[in-house]
Design a protein around this motif. Structure first.
Motif, PDB file in Angstrom:
ATOM      1  N   GLU A  53       6.517 -18.878  -5.528  1.00  9.92           N
ATOM      2  CA  GLU A  53       6.759 -17.561  -6.097  1.00  9.92           C
ATOM      3  C   GLU A  53       5.505 -16.884  -6.596  1.00  9.92           C
ATOM      4  OE1 GLU A  53       9.762 -17.550  -9.040  1.00  9.92           O
ATOM      5  OE2 GLU A  53      11.382 -17.937  -7.635  1.00  9.92           O
ATOM      6  N   ARG A  54       4.451 -17.658  -6.866  1.00 10.12           N
ATOM      7  CA  ARG A  54       3.253 -17.071  -7.476  1.00 10.12           C
ATOM      8  C   ARG A  54       2.571 -16.105  -6.516  1.00 10.12           C
ATOM      9  NH1 ARG A  54       1.008 -14.379 -10.143  1.00 10.12           N
ATOM     10  NH2 ARG A  54      -0.940 -14.687 -11.271  1.00 10.12           N
ATOM     11  N   THR A  55       2.342 -14.893  -6.926  1.00 11.69           N
ATOM     12  CA  THR A  55       1.590 -13.956  -6.106  1.00 11.69           C
ATOM     13  C   THR A  55       0.139 -13.996  -6.521  1.00 11.69           C
ATOM     14  OG1 THR A  55       1.673 -12.033  -7.547  1.00 11.69           O
ATOM     15  CG2 THR A  55       3.624 -12.453  -6.208  1.00 11.69           C
ATOM     16  N   LEU A  57      -1.657 -11.187  -6.890  1.00 13.59           N
ATOM     17  CA  LEU A  57      -1.929  -9.784  -7.151  1.00 13.59           C
ATOM     18  C   LEU A  57      -3.055  -9.584  -8.151  1.00 13.59           C
ATOM     19  CD1 LEU A  57      -1.034  -6.910  -6.575  1.00 13.59           C
ATOM     20  CD2 LEU A  57       0.602  -7.100  -8.462  1.00 13.59           C
ATOM     21  N   GLU A 512       3.914  -2.688  -9.609  1.00 17.25           N
ATOM     22  CA  GLU A 512       3.830  -3.924  -8.826  1.00 17.25           C
ATOM     23  C   GLU A 512       3.345  -5.085  -9.679  1.00 17.25           C
ATOM     24  OE1 GLU A 512       1.949  -5.460  -4.561  1.00 17.25           O
ATOM     25  OE2 GLU A 512       1.494  -3.461  -5.332  1.00 17.25           O
ATOM     26  N   MET A 513       2.336  -4.828 -10.503  1.00 15.71           N
ATOM     27  CA  MET A 513       1.838  -5.886 -11.379  1.00 15.71           C
ATOM     28  C   MET A 513       2.887  -6.292 -12.402  1.00 15.71           C
ATOM     29  SD  MET A 513      -1.341  -5.836 -14.010  1.00 15.71           S
ATOM     30  CE  MET A 513      -0.431  -4.646 -14.980  1.00 15.71           C
ATOM     31  N   THR A 515       6.084  -6.306 -12.049  1.00 18.58           N
ATOM     32  CA  THR A 515       7.048  -7.174 -11.361  1.00 18.58           C
ATOM     33  C   THR A 515       6.519  -8.599 -11.277  1.00 18.58           C
ATOM     34  OG1 THR A 515       7.890  -5.323 -10.043  1.00 18.58           O
ATOM     35  CG2 THR A 515       8.292  -7.539  -9.194  1.00 18.58           C
ATOM     36  N   ASP A 516       5.248  -8.725 -10.946  1.00 20.38           N
ATOM     37  CA  ASP A 516       4.617 -10.044 -10.871  1.00 20.38           C
ATOM     38  C   ASP A 516       4.604 -10.730 -12.224  1.00 20.38           C
ATOM     39  OD1 ASP A 516       2.781 -12.152  -9.781  1.00 20.38           O
ATOM     40  OD2 ASP A 516       1.434 -11.224 -11.241  1.00 20.38           O
ATOM     41  N   LYS A 519       7.989 -12.006 -13.278  1.00 21.07           N
ATOM     42  CA  LYS A 519       8.320 -13.215 -12.520  1.00 21.07           C
ATOM     43  C   LYS A 519       7.601 -14.428 -13.104  1.00 21.07           C
ATOM     44  CE  LYS A 519       8.676 -12.662  -8.137  1.00 21.07           C
ATOM     45  NZ  LYS A 519       8.350 -12.445  -6.700  1.00 21.07           N
ATOM     46  N   GLN A 520       6.309 -14.246 -13.400  1.00 23.16           N
ATOM     47  CA  GLN A 520       5.551 -15.357 -13.961  1.00 23.16           C
ATOM     48  C   GLN A 520       6.020 -15.742 -15.363  1.00 23.16           C
ATOM     49  OE1 GLN A 520       4.233 -17.092 -11.490  1.00 23.16           O
ATOM     50  NE2 GLN A 520       2.626 -17.593 -12.959  1.00 23.16           N
TER      51      GLN A 520
END
Length: 529
Positions: A53-55, A57, A512-513, A515-516, A519-520
């Motif tokens: 799952e880790r992006t 970005l 976008e960030m 969202t990341d 998630k984290q």
């Protein structure tokens, strides 16, 4: 049977025996290695989830760091081997642990304000000062439980100051317990802040807290200041300790914690009152009514940070008086640290002792018109960390480091310096890999964290408005705060807004960030349990 046949049979028997023993030892070593590397109490599926799952970005956080697979790293094995081969005795440990000091309560800090800490500045010049050292929970007793266990709150779960003290049930996995089991002479002086101090689990213990002055017969004033008492008890430990055993001493200063129910709040020693008389302590840019009004709506005058602000900082002249007495008490701790380290040097133990100076939590000095700690803001979570280590290469001495080091790292760092692989339930990492050039390979295989998880649970039953529960994902450039009970988020651009004045969570360019980071944050929330 002929002699040649007897010889052949004997040789074959010996070879079979050697092979059997060798196989057993190799298997035993592999089992030990696998046990040391187990993901304790974190399902394997979570490891895979973090990896998938880790992006990439805005961050390159190492997935294995997120779930704390650092308990038997190459660095720790190297420390173990070094202790066994290069020293006649393992390193001594001296932990100087102050109270309620934020990162710039040091005159060496770039953003310091009139404070004078000449000895700690000199200690930093003999070691490394970590500029982005942070606590994972900013409140006294939870932070101290984290210190002992090397665990996030979500694992040690010590919400209360009172019994039950959960980590007492696995004391043999705390750094004092592990060191004592491994032959260390272990002492604790000063503040504990959890009920039922386990004095029998220490070789030397003198525990007290809550007051700046204590009755003392035989002294001219009939009393002794808590910082002087901390100093004298630490010196007593050093002078009475057995010289044939390594030692670990934790000096837990009560200063600069306020006497919360006193009008004066901070009560320094008379000989310090000449300090800072002619100084003016500057106000932070965030010490404004506008900054207070920008706080979430559930921050009211009932909030504990606001209650303590009225006691200390609600008038300019009160702010100056309180801050000067706060700084005087910090300078007194600086002098006490000097006396303790000088005694160690006098005994010839300085070059075989790991010395750590740090604190339990940060502190609001009127920022956002708040006082004390609790919340995920920079003033509350960033605290000093200075390490002087005999193993430190000359090129690292006197330098600063900007990696995220955390309160969960202290226990594994201490145990690794003693040549002991930390227990598997510890969640931090040995900080020495950041300054020991011989351990560079460890950083290459497992890069240091670039983000971390902050958490403050609901305290005191169900009162969520006096001290508001929160969690945060903290990076160098951005911080996502989640006010967990009130279900409100905030996003701060730390590079352009170090005072955390403008919430940018609704800015389209950060979508976008955000969202990341959300998630984290959810991954971390599970990983630290």
């Amino acid at each position: 049977m002929s002699l040649p046949k007897i010889i052949v049979k004997t040789v074959l028997g010996a070879l079979i025996a050697i092979y059997t023993v060798s196989t057993f030892l190799l298997l035993h070593k592999e089992v030990k290695s696998n046990n040391a590397r187990q993901i304790s109490y974190v399902p394997e599926i979570l490891h895979k989830k973090v990896v998938t799952e880790r992006t990439s970005l805005n961050n390159n956080t190492n997935a294995s760091d997120v779930i704390n697979l650092q308990n038997s790293t190459r660095a720790e094995r190297n420390a173990l081997n070094e202790t066994k081969t290069n020293n006649t005795m393992p390193l001594n440990i001296l932990l100087l642990y102050a109270d309620d000091w934020r990162h710039d309560t040091l005159s060496a800090a770039e953003s310091s304000r009139v404070i004078q800490t000449p000895f700690l500045d000199s200690l930093a010049k003999q070691g490394v000062r970590f500029r982005y050292n942070c606590v994972t929970t900013s409140i006294c007793w939870i932070s101290r439980a984290t210190l002992c266990t090397g665990q996030f709150y979500s694992r040690h779960k010590q919400t209360r100051m009172a019994a039950p003290i959960y980590f007492y049930d696995y004391w043999n996995e705390t750094y004092p317990g592990v060191l004592r089991e491994n032959g260390y002479y272990v002492g604790h002086v000063g503040k504990w802040h959890l009920w039922d101090f386990p004095s029998k689990k220490f070789d030397f213990s003198r525990e007290y807290e809550g007051s700046h002055w204590y009755p003392s017969e035989g002294r001219p004033e009939g009393r002794v200041h808590v910082t002087k008492r901390n100093e004298e008890d630490a010196l007593d430990f050093l002078r009475s300790r057995p010289r044939d055993k390594p030692f670990c001493l934790t000096v837990a200063f009560f200063a600069t914690h306020a006497e919360d129910d006193s009008v004066e709040q901070y009560k320094p020693q008379p000989e310090s009152m000449h300090m800072y008389v002619n100084d003016t302590v500057p106000m932070a840019l965030s010490a404004t009514q506008a900054a207070w009004e920008a706080m979430p709506s559930f921050f009211t005058d009932y909030n504990e940070g606001r209650v303590r602000w009225r006691k200390r900082f609600d008038k300019p002249e009160k702010f100056q008086s309180m801050m000067k007495n706060y700084f005087r008490m910090a300078s007194e701790v600086d002098s006490a640290c000097q006396a303790i380290v000088q005694e160690l040097e006098k005994q010839g133990g300085l070059d075989n002792t790991l010395i750590i100076f740090t604190t339990d939590n940060g502190y609001f000095h009127n920022e956002h018109l708040l006082a004390d700690k609790f919340y995920p803001h920079q003033e509350s979570i960033r605290v000093p960390l200075i390490i002087r280590d005999p193993r430190m290469p000359k090129g690292r001495i006197g330098t600063t480091n900007d990696d995220f080091t955390l309160s969960v790292d202290l226990a594994p760092t201490i145990l690794s310096a003693a040549g002991i692989v930390p227990p598997s339930r510890m969640q931090g990492r040995d900080i020495s890999v950041l300054y020991r050039d011989d351990l560079n390979e460890d950083l290459l295989s497992s890069p240091w964290r670039e983000e971390f998880y902050y958490e403050l649970p609901t305290l005191f039953g169900s009162d969520v408005d006096n001290i508001c529960p929160s969690e945060a994902l903290v990076r160098k450039d951005f911080k996502l705060i989640n006010w967990t009970y009130h279900m409100q988020e905030q996003l701060f651009d730390l590079k352009n807004d170090q005072w955390e004045l403008e919430d940018v969570i609704n800015y389209t360019k950060h979508k976008e960030m955000l969202t990341d980071m959300r998630k984290q944050l959810s991954v971390w929330r599970e990983a630290v349990k």
